[in-house]
Design a protein around this motif. Structure first.
Motif, PDB file in Angstrom:
ATOM      1  N   ARG A 190       0.833  -1.207   0.000  1.00 28.10           N
ATOM      2  CA  ARG A 190       0.000   0.000   0.000  1.00 28.10           C
ATOM      3  C   ARG A 190       0.867   1.256   0.000  1.00 28.10           C
ATOM      4  NH1 ARG A 190      -3.517   2.284   4.914  1.00 28.10           N
ATOM      5  NH2 ARG A 190      -4.599   3.912   3.803  1.00 28.10           N
ATOM      6  N   LYS A 191       1.854   1.309   0.896  1.00 27.60           N
ATOM      7  CA  LYS A 191       2.729   2.490   0.951  1.00 27.60           C
ATOM      8  C   LYS A 191       3.542   2.626  -0.336  1.00 27.60           C
ATOM      9  CE  LYS A 191       1.909   4.498   4.848  1.00 27.60           C
ATOM     10  NZ  LYS A 191       1.259   5.803   4.835  1.00 27.60           N
ATOM     11  N   ALA A 192       4.005   1.493  -0.878  1.00 27.31           N
ATOM     12  CA  ALA A 192       4.780   1.543  -2.120  1.00 27.31           C
ATOM     13  C   ALA A 192       3.929   2.104  -3.259  1.00 27.31           C
ATOM     14  CB  ALA A 192       5.308   0.158  -2.467  1.00 27.31           C
ATOM     15  N   THR A 193       2.689   1.648  -3.344  1.00 29.47           N
ATOM     16  CA  THR A 193       1.790   2.146  -4.386  1.00 29.47           C
ATOM     17  C   THR A 193       1.626   3.655  -4.267  1.00 29.47           C
ATOM     18  OG1 THR A 193       0.606   0.030  -4.436  1.00 29.47           O
ATOM     19  CG2 THR A 193      -0.539   1.957  -5.345  1.00 29.47           C
ATOM     20  N   GLN A 194       1.385   4.140  -3.063  1.00 29.54           N
ATOM     21  CA  GLN A 194       1.204   5.582  -2.849  1.00 29.54           C
ATOM     22  C   GLN A 194       2.467   6.354  -3.207  1.00 29.54           C
ATOM     23  OE1 GLN A 194       0.178   5.499   1.307  1.00 29.54           O
ATOM     24  NE2 GLN A 194      -2.013   5.324   0.921  1.00 29.54           N
ATOM     25  N   THR A 195       3.610   5.833  -2.780  1.00 24.43           N
ATOM     26  CA  THR A 195       4.874   6.530  -3.022  1.00 24.43           C
ATOM     27  C   THR A 195       5.194   6.581  -4.511  1.00 24.43           C
ATOM     28  OG1 THR A 195       5.694   5.938  -0.827  1.00 24.43           O
ATOM     29  CG2 THR A 195       7.349   6.525  -2.488  1.00 24.43           C
ATOM     30  N   PHE A 196       5.059   5.451  -5.200  1.00 28.83           N
ATOM     31  CA  PHE A 196       5.342   5.428  -6.639  1.00 28.83           C
ATOM     32  C   PHE A 196       4.378   6.334  -7.411  1.00 28.83           C
ATOM     33  CE2 PHE A 196       7.195   0.966  -5.953  1.00 28.83           C
ATOM     34  CZ  PHE A 196       8.483   1.452  -5.843  1.00 28.83           C
ATOM     35  N   GLU A 197       3.118   6.330  -7.042  1.00 33.55           N
ATOM     36  CA  GLU A 197       2.136   7.183  -7.718  1.00 33.55           C
ATOM     37  C   GLU A 197       2.477   8.659  -7.492  1.00 33.55           C
ATOM     38  OE1 GLU A 197      -1.047   8.158 -10.141  1.00 33.55           O
ATOM     39  OE2 GLU A 197      -0.053   6.222  -9.881  1.00 33.55           O
ATOM     40  N   THR A 198       2.829   9.016  -6.265  1.00 35.08           N
ATOM     41  CA  THR A 198       3.208  10.396  -5.966  1.00 35.08           C
ATOM     42  C   THR A 198       4.438  10.803  -6.766  1.00 35.08           C
ATOM     43  OG1 THR A 198       2.294  10.210  -3.739  1.00 35.08           O
ATOM     44  CG2 THR A 198       3.860  11.998  -4.112  1.00 35.08           C
ATOM     45  N   ALA A 199       5.348   9.852  -6.981  1.00 34.14           N
ATOM     46  CA  ALA A 199       6.574  10.132  -7.735  1.00 34.14           C
ATOM     47  C   ALA A 199       6.330  10.174  -9.245  1.00 34.14           C
ATOM     48  CB  ALA A 199       7.624   9.072  -7.420  1.00 34.14           C
ATOM     49  N   GLY A 200       5.106   9.852  -9.664  1.00 32.49           N
ATOM     50  CA  GLY A 200       4.802   9.844 -11.092  1.00 32.49           C
ATOM     51  C   GLY A 200       5.233   8.562 -11.786  1.00 32.49           C
ATOM     52  N   LEU A 201       5.461   7.526 -11.011  1.00 29.21           N
ATOM     53  CA  LEU A 201       5.895   6.235 -11.563  1.00 29.21           C
ATOM     54  C   LEU A 201       4.700   5.280 -11.605  1.00 29.21           C
ATOM     55  CD1 LEU A 201       9.270   6.007  -9.615  1.00 29.21           C
ATOM     56  CD2 LEU A 201       8.929   6.698 -12.000  1.00 29.21           C
ATOM     57  N   ARG A 202       3.794   5.548 -12.531  1.00 31.10           N
ATOM     58  CA  ARG A 202       2.534   4.806 -12.604  1.00 31.10           C
ATOM     59  C   ARG A 202       2.744   3.308 -12.785  1.00 31.10           C
ATOM     60  NH1 ARG A 202      -2.815   6.260 -13.774  1.00 31.10           N
ATOM     61  NH2 ARG A 202      -2.321   7.801 -12.204  1.00 31.10           N
ATOM     62  N   GLU A 203       3.677   2.902 -13.624  1.00 28.67           N
ATOM     63  CA  GLU A 203       3.900   1.464 -13.857  1.00 28.67           C
ATOM     64  C   GLU A 203       4.329   0.746 -12.567  1.00 28.67           C
ATOM     65  OE1 GLU A 203       3.085  -0.329 -16.577  1.00 28.67           O
ATOM     66  OE2 GLU A 203       2.244   1.557 -17.306  1.00 28.67           O
ATOM     67  N   GLU A 204       5.255   1.360 -11.831  1.00 28.06           N
ATOM     68  CA  GLU A 204       5.673   0.757 -10.571  1.00 28.06           C
ATOM     69  C   GLU A 204       4.540   0.766  -9.551  1.00 28.06           C
ATOM     70  OE1 GLU A 204       9.783   0.919  -8.892  1.00 28.06           O
ATOM     71  OE2 GLU A 204       9.989   2.535 -10.379  1.00 28.06           O
ATOM     72  N   ALA A 205       3.735   1.823  -9.569  1.00 24.00           N
ATOM     73  CA  ALA A 205       2.594   1.895  -8.653  1.00 24.00           C
ATOM     74  C   ALA A 205       1.617   0.763  -8.945  1.00 24.00           C
ATOM     75  CB  ALA A 205       1.903   3.243  -8.760  1.00 24.00           C
ATOM     76  N   LEU A 206       1.302   0.554 -10.214  1.00 18.81           N
ATOM     77  CA  LEU A 206       0.376  -0.516 -10.586  1.00 18.81           C
ATOM     78  C   LEU A 206       0.952  -1.893 -10.270  1.00 18.81           C
ATOM     79  CD1 LEU A 206      -0.966   0.921 -13.950  1.00 18.81           C
ATOM     80  CD2 LEU A 206      -2.179   0.774 -11.765  1.00 18.81           C
TER      81      LEU A 206
END
Length: 184
Positions: A163-179
């Protein structure tokens, strides 16, 4: 659930049982019942910081940001040490629009306390993921991403880490890593 309700029939004034019932409801994402149980626990024992912290977390999840701020501030008056309480207070400030300076100051405090904890438990994936999220909010992108990836490598199936990784990657603009982290 039945065991808690049986225990409460026998000892209805047991704050610990009410708090544990709140934890159970929270894990089931029943924030309304969780809030009621935590409030009852606080009514019976208003000196337990963890119950205020848990209530604040539930209120934060339920979108009751002003009430979350009050509960988390009380938790910190009772015990100013837990980094998670500081982090949740920062999030509550952020969502209640308390001001960027105030929010960042509290995130800095959360980060500082989490870093002290990290010195003692450097391989705690949950801690690393949380610390990474604090750093991302504070604009420390590279160290945030490094910690988040380290947390995922240590415990790639931990729901809290994911959950935290998804939020962090999305905030960083790293949509692929977030998904990718969202799908586990």
């Amino acid at each position: 659930m039945a065991a808690y309700k049986d225990a409460l029939r026998l000892t209805p004034d047991n704050a610990a049982i009410w708090s544990n019932l709140g934890n159970l409801y929270s894990s089931l994402r029943d924030f309304q019942e969780s809030e009621k149980a935590y409030r009852k626990s606080i009514e019976l024992n208003p000196s337990r910081d963890l119950t205020y912290s848990n209530l604040g977390s539930v209120l934060l999840e339920a979108g009751k940001f002003g009430e979350a701020v009050q509960a988390l501030e009380q938790a910190l008056r009772l015990n100013p040490l837990p980094y998670k309480t500081w982090g949740n207070l920062a999030a509550a400030y952020q969502w209640s629009h308390a001001g960027e300076d105030k929010t960042k100051g509290v995130y800095r405090e959360a980060r500082q306390r989490a870093e002290k904890e990290k010195a003692a438990t450097p391989r705690d994936a949950q801690l690393l993921a949380i610390l990474g999220s604090y750093q991302m909010y504070l604009g420390e992108r590279e160290s945030s991403l490094r910690l988040t990836r380290q947390a995922l490598a240590l415990d790639p199936e931990n729901p809290g880490v994911l959950r935290k990784a998804t939020q962090t990657f999305e905030t960083a603009g790293l949509r692929e890593e977030a998904l990718k982290s969202l799908s586990g």
